[in-house]
Design a protein around this motif. Structure first.
Motif, PDB file in Angstrom:
ATOM      1  N   ARG A  23       0.832  -1.203   0.000  1.00  0.00           N
ATOM      2  CA  ARG A  23       0.000   0.000   0.000  1.00  0.00           C
ATOM      3  C   ARG A  23       0.864   1.249   0.000  1.00  0.00           C
ATOM      4  NH1 ARG A  23      -4.804  -0.409   4.266  1.00  0.00           N
ATOM      5  NH2 ARG A  23      -3.168  -1.026   5.717  1.00  0.00           N
ATOM      6  N   HIS A  38      -2.021   7.519   0.492  1.00  0.00           N
ATOM      7  CA  HIS A  38      -2.909   7.476  -0.667  1.00  0.00           C
ATOM      8  C   HIS A  38      -4.187   6.707  -0.321  1.00  0.00           C
ATOM      9  CE1 HIS A  38      -0.509   8.898  -4.312  1.00  0.00           C
ATOM     10  NE2 HIS A  38       0.171   9.250  -3.248  1.00  0.00           N
ATOM     11  N   THR A  39      -4.921   7.220   0.651  1.00  0.00           N
ATOM     12  CA  THR A  39      -6.189   6.631   1.053  1.00  0.00           C
ATOM     13  C   THR A  39      -7.228   7.728   1.128  1.00  0.00           C
ATOM     14  OG1 THR A  39      -5.052   4.939   2.371  1.00  0.00           O
ATOM     15  CG2 THR A  39      -7.388   5.304   2.836  1.00  0.00           C
ATOM     16  N   THR A  80     -13.551   2.912   1.065  1.00  0.00           N
ATOM     17  CA  THR A  80     -12.147   3.259   1.202  1.00  0.00           C
ATOM     18  C   THR A  80     -11.441   2.992  -0.118  1.00  0.00           C
ATOM     19  OG1 THR A  80     -12.141   2.716   3.548  1.00  0.00           O
ATOM     20  CG2 THR A  80     -10.005   2.809   2.452  1.00  0.00           C
ATOM     21  N   GLN A 125      -7.775   3.022  -2.064  1.00  0.00           N
ATOM     22  CA  GLN A 125      -6.374   2.892  -1.680  1.00  0.00           C
ATOM     23  C   GLN A 125      -5.516   2.615  -2.899  1.00  0.00           C
ATOM     24  OE1 GLN A 125      -4.731   2.775   1.580  1.00  0.00           O
ATOM     25  NE2 GLN A 125      -2.978   2.844   0.200  1.00  0.00           N
ATOM     26  N   SER A 158      -1.894   1.017  -4.415  1.00  0.00           N
ATOM     27  CA  SER A 158      -0.928  -0.029  -4.102  1.00  0.00           C
ATOM     28  C   SER A 158       0.062  -0.125  -5.245  1.00  0.00           C
ATOM     29  CB  SER A 158      -1.647  -1.375  -3.920  1.00  0.00           C
ATOM     30  OG  SER A 158      -0.730  -2.456  -3.845  1.00  0.00           O
ATOM     31  N   ASP A 194     -12.489  -2.190   0.519  1.00  0.00           N
ATOM     32  CA  ASP A 194     -11.485  -1.250   0.019  1.00  0.00           C
ATOM     33  C   ASP A 194     -11.293  -1.467  -1.467  1.00  0.00           C
ATOM     34  OD1 ASP A 194      -9.805  -0.288   2.747  1.00  0.00           O
ATOM     35  OD2 ASP A 194     -10.792  -2.232   2.913  1.00  0.00           O
ATOM     36  N   VAL A 213      -8.881  -0.970  -4.587  1.00  0.00           N
ATOM     37  CA  VAL A 213      -7.419  -0.878  -4.681  1.00  0.00           C
ATOM     38  C   VAL A 213      -6.990  -0.632  -6.116  1.00  0.00           C
ATOM     39  CG1 VAL A 213      -5.235  -1.947  -4.041  1.00  0.00           C
ATOM     40  CG2 VAL A 213      -7.349  -2.622  -2.852  1.00  0.00           C
TER      41      VAL A 213
END
Length: 287
Positions: A60, A64-65, A72, A74, A76, A253, A255
């Motif tokens: 992660r 950067h969230t 959420t 995020q 990666s 989340d 991603v």
């Protein structure tokens, strides 16, 4: 992935690679193009021994969230897809999903993309996961089924005759300290498997469930991501406690895989469908 790498993975025994020998005088020989194809396939499998898939796990990007409408989001360096987390103290015992194996486009460089479902790895260092792997090796595409189970931290390739379009179902089911890892290729059944491994509850905490497209690491960093166009994950399901639901039934989340300069995406997930059990990941860039 992080620029910290673990020792190269010894996959050759698991892959059952044969040693080539010269035929006896007068014996029949394999047609030259078949022998070349077999050698190329064997070399491609040997190249996978340097893979550091799943360890380190999700990389992660700090800071950067963001929260958008309760979701959420995020960034990666090596994952793209969705993860259910334990912000509400969830412990997960099952994860599953389906997809048709994407076709990859290969150029001159070696590239790898991995598609999987799993438990752990989102915020922990353990991984219990399985799925398919698409490899560009010396300009040719190769496809496999595989599994990985902590604490061995090495992948085991099972099937090497996966083809683009094959119908794949993958799952990881935790019962006590046992983890049943299963991949079914209903198109080419020889690639299917089910295996049970163990991990102590104090080690494998089962604090997340994931549906992920990954750019795995090697001795010099992440492998470039081959153009897989779109990976479409469907029928996503997970269980936490007595409740079984879709991705959106638990704290989830989204991603996005981002490049090393934090400038542009490598692979981006689309929004979950209305029932929360399907999404697409779209390839954007190789590295």
């Amino acid at each position: 992935m992080r620029r910290l790498f673990w020792p190269s993975l010894a996959l050759v025994p698991a892959l059952g690679l044969a040693v080539a020998v010269s035929p006896a005088v007068g014996a029949s020989t394999t047609p030259p193009h078949v022998a070349v194809d077999a050698r190329a396939a064997a070399a491609a499998r040997v190249a996978l021994q340097h893979l550091t898939l799943g360890h380190p796990p999700n990389e992660r990007v700090p800071g950067h969230t963001q929260r958008v409408k309760g979701l959420t989001m995020q960034d990666s360096y090596n994952w793209s897809g969705y993860a259910d987390d334990n912000t509400s103290a969830n412990v997960y015992s099952k994860v599953s999903g389906k997809w048709a194996e994407p076709a990859i486009t290969c150029g001159k460089e070696d590239q790898i993309a991995v598609f999987w479902v799993g438990i752990d790895g989102w915020t922990s260092s353990t991984v219990e996961q399985d799925g398919t792997l698409a490899q560009c090796f010396q300009g040719t595409a190769h496809y496999y089924t595989w599994w990985e189970m902590y604490p061995s931290n090495s992948i085991t390739v099972v099937g090497s005759t996966v083809k683009p379009g094959d119908k794949i179902t993958a799952s990881v089911v935790k019962t006590g300290t046992n983890y049943a890892l299963r991949v079914t290729d209903s198109t080419t059944t020889a690639n299917s498997f089910k295996i049970t491994k163990t991990c102590a509850a104090t080690t494998c905490l089962a604090t997340s469930a994931e549906w992920i497209a990954e750019a795995p690491g090697g001795p010099r960093g992440e492998y470039p991501l081959p153009n897989f166009k779109t990976w479409s994950l469907t029928s996503a399901s997970t269980t936490s406690g007595p409740k079984t639901g879709t991705i959106s039934a638990f704290p989830d989340d989204e991603v996005t895989m981002i490049d090393g300069t934090l400038t542009y995406p490598l692979a981006s997930p689309g929004a979950l469908n209305a029932t929360g059990n399907a999404f697409n990941v779209t390839w954007k860039n190789s590295y």
